[in-house]
Design a protein around this motif. Structure first.
Motif, PDB file in Angstrom:
ATOM      1  N   ALA A 203       0.833  -1.209   0.000  1.00  0.00           N
ATOM      2  CA  ALA A 203       0.000   0.000   0.000  1.00  0.00           C
ATOM      3  C   ALA A 203       0.863   1.253   0.000  1.00  0.00           C
ATOM      4  O   ALA A 203       2.010   1.242   0.475  1.00  0.00           O
ATOM      5  N   PHE A 204       0.295   2.325  -0.539  1.00  0.00           N
ATOM      6  CA  PHE A 204       0.813   3.670  -0.348  1.00  0.00           C
ATOM      7  C   PHE A 204      -0.189   4.427   0.520  1.00  0.00           C
ATOM      8  O   PHE A 204      -1.374   4.048   0.601  1.00  0.00           O
ATOM      9  N   TYR A 205       0.264   5.497   1.130  1.00  0.00           N
ATOM     10  CA  TYR A 205      -0.573   6.288   2.036  1.00  0.00           C
ATOM     11  C   TYR A 205      -0.500   7.763   1.636  1.00  0.00           C
ATOM     12  O   TYR A 205       0.598   8.280   1.381  1.00  0.00           O
ATOM     13  N   ILE A 206      -1.646   8.415   1.597  1.00  0.00           N
ATOM     14  CA  ILE A 206      -1.639   9.858   1.342  1.00  0.00           C
ATOM     15  C   ILE A 206      -1.248  10.563   2.633  1.00  0.00           C
ATOM     16  O   ILE A 206      -1.918  10.417   3.659  1.00  0.00           O
ATOM     17  N   ALA A 207      -0.159  11.302   2.574  1.00  0.00           N
ATOM     18  CA  ALA A 207       0.220  12.147   3.700  1.00  0.00           C
ATOM     19  C   ALA A 207      -0.514  13.474   3.599  1.00  0.00           C
ATOM     20  O   ALA A 207      -1.145  13.930   4.552  1.00  0.00           O
ATOM     21  N   ASP A 208      -0.466  14.084   2.425  1.00  0.00           N
ATOM     22  CA  ASP A 208      -1.104  15.374   2.198  1.00  0.00           C
ATOM     23  C   ASP A 208      -1.526  15.434   0.736  1.00  0.00           C
ATOM     24  O   ASP A 208      -0.921  14.788  -0.119  1.00  0.00           O
ATOM     25  N   GLY A 209      -2.582  16.198   0.473  1.00  0.00           N
ATOM     26  CA  GLY A 209      -3.046  16.327  -0.905  1.00  0.00           C
ATOM     27  C   GLY A 209      -4.216  15.432  -1.254  1.00  0.00           C
ATOM     28  O   GLY A 209      -4.353  14.973  -2.394  1.00  0.00           O
ATOM     29  N   HIS A 210      -5.090  15.180  -0.277  1.00  0.00           N
ATOM     30  CA  HIS A 210      -6.257  14.321  -0.531  1.00  0.00           C
ATOM     31  C   HIS A 210      -7.137  14.872  -1.655  1.00  0.00           C
ATOM     32  O   HIS A 210      -7.659  14.096  -2.466  1.00  0.00           O
ATOM     33  N   HIS A 211      -7.315  16.193  -1.703  1.00  0.00           N
ATOM     34  CA  HIS A 211      -8.171  16.765  -2.755  1.00  0.00           C
ATOM     35  C   HIS A 211      -7.504  16.659  -4.126  1.00  0.00           C
ATOM     36  O   HIS A 211      -8.179  16.428  -5.133  1.00  0.00           O
ATOM     37  N   ARG A 212      -6.180  16.823  -4.178  1.00  0.00           N
ATOM     38  CA  ARG A 212      -5.467  16.664  -5.447  1.00  0.00           C
ATOM     39  C   ARG A 212      -5.622  15.237  -5.970  1.00  0.00           C
ATOM     40  O   ARG A 212      -5.855  15.028  -7.162  1.00  0.00           O
ATOM     41  N   ALA A 213      -5.505  14.264  -5.077  1.00  0.00           N
ATOM     42  CA  ALA A 213      -5.649  12.864  -5.492  1.00  0.00           C
ATOM     43  C   ALA A 213      -7.069  12.573  -5.951  1.00  0.00           C
ATOM     44  O   ALA A 213      -7.291  11.977  -7.017  1.00  0.00           O
ATOM     45  N   ALA A 214      -8.045  12.975  -5.149  1.00  0.00           N
ATOM     46  CA  ALA A 214      -9.442  12.724  -5.495  1.00  0.00           C
ATOM     47  C   ALA A 214      -9.818  13.395  -6.807  1.00  0.00           C
ATOM     48  O   ALA A 214     -10.548  12.835  -7.629  1.00  0.00           O
ATOM     49  N   ALA A 215      -9.306  14.603  -7.028  1.00  0.00           N
ATOM     50  CA  ALA A 215      -9.610  15.336  -8.256  1.00  0.00           C
ATOM     51  C   ALA A 215      -8.979  14.646  -9.467  1.00  0.00           C
ATOM     52  O   ALA A 215      -9.601  14.572 -10.538  1.00  0.00           O
ATOM     53  N   ALA A 216      -7.767  14.139  -9.310  1.00  0.00           N
ATOM     54  CA  ALA A 216      -7.107  13.432 -10.412  1.00  0.00           C
ATOM     55  C   ALA A 216      -7.908  12.197 -10.807  1.00  0.00           C
ATOM     56  O   ALA A 216      -8.058  11.887 -11.998  1.00  0.00           O
ATOM     57  N   VAL A 217      -8.458  11.498  -9.820  1.00  0.00           N
ATOM     58  CA  VAL A 217      -9.259  10.307 -10.087  1.00  0.00           C
ATOM     59  C   VAL A 217     -10.573  10.686 -10.751  1.00  0.00           C
ATOM     60  O   VAL A 217     -11.020  10.035 -11.712  1.00  0.00           O
ATOM     61  N   ARG A 218     -11.197  11.761 -10.237  1.00  0.00           N
ATOM     62  CA  ARG A 218     -12.452  12.229 -10.857  1.00  0.00           C
ATOM     63  C   ARG A 218     -12.227  12.584 -12.327  1.00  0.00           C
ATOM     64  O   ARG A 218     -13.033  12.232 -13.201  1.00  0.00           O
ATOM     65  N   ALA A 219     -11.136  13.300 -12.602  1.00  0.00           N
ATOM     66  CA  ALA A 219     -10.839  13.684 -13.982  1.00  0.00           C
ATOM     67  C   ALA A 219     -10.566  12.448 -14.838  1.00  0.00           C
ATOM     68  O   ALA A 219     -11.016  12.376 -15.987  1.00  0.00           O
ATOM     69  N   ALA A 220      -9.868  11.475 -14.264  1.00  0.00           N
ATOM     70  CA  ALA A 220      -9.576  10.247 -15.012  1.00  0.00           C
ATOM     71  C   ALA A 220     -10.851   9.508 -15.393  1.00  0.00           C
ATOM     72  O   ALA A 220     -10.977   8.999 -16.521  1.00  0.00           O
ATOM     73  N   ILE A 221     -11.792   9.448 -14.478  1.00  0.00           N
ATOM     74  CA  ILE A 221     -13.069   8.777 -14.767  1.00  0.00           C
ATOM     75  C   ILE A 221     -13.797   9.501 -15.893  1.00  0.00           C
ATOM     76  O   ILE A 221     -14.372   8.870 -16.802  1.00  0.00           O
ATOM     77  N   ASP A 222     -13.760  10.836 -15.873  1.00  0.00           N
ATOM     78  CA  ASP A 222     -14.376  11.618 -16.955  1.00  0.00           C
ATOM     79  C   ASP A 222     -13.697  11.306 -18.291  1.00  0.00           C
ATOM     80  O   ASP A 222     -14.373  11.099 -19.314  1.00  0.00           O
ATOM     81  N   PHE A 223     -12.365  11.282 -18.293  1.00  0.00           N
ATOM     82  CA  PHE A 223     -11.636  10.978 -19.528  1.00  0.00           C
ATOM     83  C   PHE A 223     -11.967   9.567 -20.022  1.00  0.00           C
ATOM     84  O   PHE A 223     -12.106   9.335 -21.231  1.00  0.00           O
ATOM     85  N   ARG A 224     -12.102   8.630 -19.095  1.00  0.00           N
ATOM     86  CA  ARG A 224     -12.438   7.256 -19.487  1.00  0.00           C
ATOM     87  C   ARG A 224     -13.826   7.190 -20.114  1.00  0.00           C
ATOM     88  O   ARG A 224     -14.038   6.470 -21.101  1.00  0.00           O
ATOM     89  N   ASN A 225     -14.758   7.931 -19.534  1.00  0.00           N
ATOM     90  CA  ASN A 225     -16.118   7.941 -20.089  1.00  0.00           C
ATOM     91  C   ASN A 225     -16.139   8.536 -21.492  1.00  0.00           C
ATOM     92  O   ASN A 225     -16.949   8.138 -22.337  1.00  0.00           O
ATOM     93  N   GLU A 226     -15.240   9.493 -21.725  1.00  0.00           N
ATOM     94  CA  GLU A 226     -15.162  10.112 -23.058  1.00  0.00           C
ATOM     95  C   GLU A 226     -14.371   9.247 -24.040  1.00  0.00           C
ATOM     96  O   GLU A 226     -14.435   9.466 -25.254  1.00  0.00           O
ATOM     97  N   ASN A 227     -13.601   8.307 -23.501  1.00  0.00           N
ATOM     98  CA  ASN A 227     -12.769   7.428 -24.340  1.00  0.00           C
ATOM     99  C   ASN A 227     -13.018   5.972 -23.934  1.00  0.00           C
ATOM    100  O   ASN A 227     -12.170   5.340 -23.298  1.00  0.00           O
ATOM    101  N   PRO A 228     -14.208   5.437 -24.293  1.00  0.00           N
ATOM    102  CA  PRO A 228     -14.600   4.100 -23.809  1.00  0.00           C
ATOM    103  C   PRO A 228     -13.651   2.990 -24.241  1.00  0.00           C
ATOM    104  O   PRO A 228     -13.656   1.910 -23.645  1.00  0.00           O
TER     105      PRO A 228
END
Length: 411
Positions: A203-228
């Protein structure tokens, strides 16, 4: 666990100290504007794109975010930043006061975040996620690294540390006195050793930057939906982070100040506090010296608070945190602060500002009482994450902070 080298967009040696900036969420808009007045190259123009306008704007407006993308393009077009010619890992060392920490920049798996192999310890706010996810999508880059850690293993640590030698690519000291040193690791065999070593890590652990990580994942899901028909190898499937061994990192205290005594006199307040804590007056300034000691500053005097037996459960990792002990036995029942996330009567002071800031705030009359905390330990944070629990708000203050703009991950 996945560690992936990447072709960073990064500044030239001559421009690194002018471009690199603090994380977007530790400076105010006004502070970022002040820097930009004298430094047109600052990365704040990318990470805080609202400062490109001379009037109030909506930070969720794509036109505002587009200004951030244009500034990034300007930095590239004018030769102030360039894209690496091959995937690399970037060894990153920070010197702050008597502390040194060594890790590296790379990209990390969105899927491992989704599968909770990258563990969290904080709640995130949807509005902040929305803003940063849109920033990723419009700027088409991860501009601020997430701060990750792993449980130290000497055989892995040494694979990293041995490259923190020789002439670095960057070596500069920022406005807060933190020295930042970066070595570019291009050797494919050495990169493979690091990548392969982390495959055995659980495992890895988030020390700081929870919103940056969550936002990167949200954006990735959007990109995946646009590129099935995505393959999983596209850049949007990975996010930018700096990874450090856990025993390299330092957590500072995160202190509390409260505006009033909830209608009580000082004598009434002290009497109430003494029901749950051993209250000892202290000569001079008091800074907690161990876990389960709390400093309290009231009317020019310092007190040491030690929780009495039965006030918390030592076997409960959350309840036994000092911030929880203070919240559950004093802030909520005595001062009436039930939700420290939203109550306007309480504020939080990072340990970087020192005990002197607590004294100043109380002596100024803006606040009535201050509480100095002993820092939460890395081991407690790891335990909270491993148990899938959430830290109380404002429990940890990592220092030094990562710089944005040293390396950028283009999508």
């Amino acid at each position: 666990m996945v560690v992936r080298p990447f072709k960073a967009l990064r500044p030239t040696k001559e421009m690194i100290s002018k471009i690199a900036a603090k994380p977007y969420d530790v400076v105010t808009e006004e502070q970022a504007r002040e820097v930009a007045k004298n430094n047109p190259y600052t990365f704040y123009k990318v990470s805080r794109p609202e400062i490109n306008f001379d009037h109030p704007v909506d930070t969720h407006d794509p036109k505002v975010l587009e200004a951030g993308r244009k500034h990034l393009e300007w930095l590239i077009e004018n030769g102030y930043m360039f894209v690496e010619d091959k995937p690399c890992i970037y060894i990153y060392q920070q010197h702050w006061r008597d502390h040194i920490q060594t890790g590296f920049f790379a990209t990390f798996s969105v899927d491992e975040y989704i599968d909770n192999k990258i563990k969290k310890h904080e709640l995130t706010r949807k509005d902040k996620e929305d803003e940063r996810a849109l920033h990723v999508r419009v700027v088409k880059a991860h501009t601020g690294p997430v701060f990750l850690m792993y449980k130290s293993k000497p055989e892995i640590d040494n694979l990293i540390f041995r490259h923190a030698t020789g002439t670095p690519e960057y070596d500069f000291t920022d406005e807060t006195g933190v020295r930042h040193i970066v070595w570019v690791l291009k050797d494919e065999e050495e990169i493979k050793k690091i990548v392969d070593a982390f495959k055995s890590v659980d495992a890895f652990y988030i020390a700081d930057g929870h919103h940056r990580a969550a936002a990167a994942v949200r954006a990735a899901i959007d990109f995946r939906n646009e590129n099935p028909n995505y393959t999983g190898e596209e850049e949007f499937n990975f996010f930018l982070a700096a990874l450090f061994p856990h025993n390299q990192l330092r957590i500072l205290d995160y202190n509390r100040v409260v505006k009033d005594l909830n209608g009580m006199s000082e004598d009434e307040f002290l009497k109430k506090v003494s029901e749950k804590f051993e209250v000892t007056p202290v000569e001079g300034v008091y800074k907690p010296e161990k876990k389960h000691t709390i400093g309290m500053y009231l009317s020019g005097k310092w007190y040491r608070l030690e929780p009495k037996i039965g006030t918390y459960d030592e076997n409960d990792v959350i309840a036994s945190l000092d911030v929880s002990i203070l919240q559950n036995n004093l802030l909520a029942p005595i001062l009436g602060i039930e939700n420290p996330r939203t109550d306007k009567r309480i504020d939080f002071v990072g340990g970087i500002l020192g005990i002197e800031e607590l004294i100043r705030l109380v002596d100024s009359g803006a606040f009535k009482v201050a509480f100095a905390m002993y820092p939460t330990s890395i081991d407690d944070l790891l335990r909270v994450s491993d148990e899938g629990k959430i830290m109380p708000p404002k429990s940890t203050w990592f220092e030094p902070k990562l710089k944005s703009g040293i390396v950028v991950h283009l999508i």
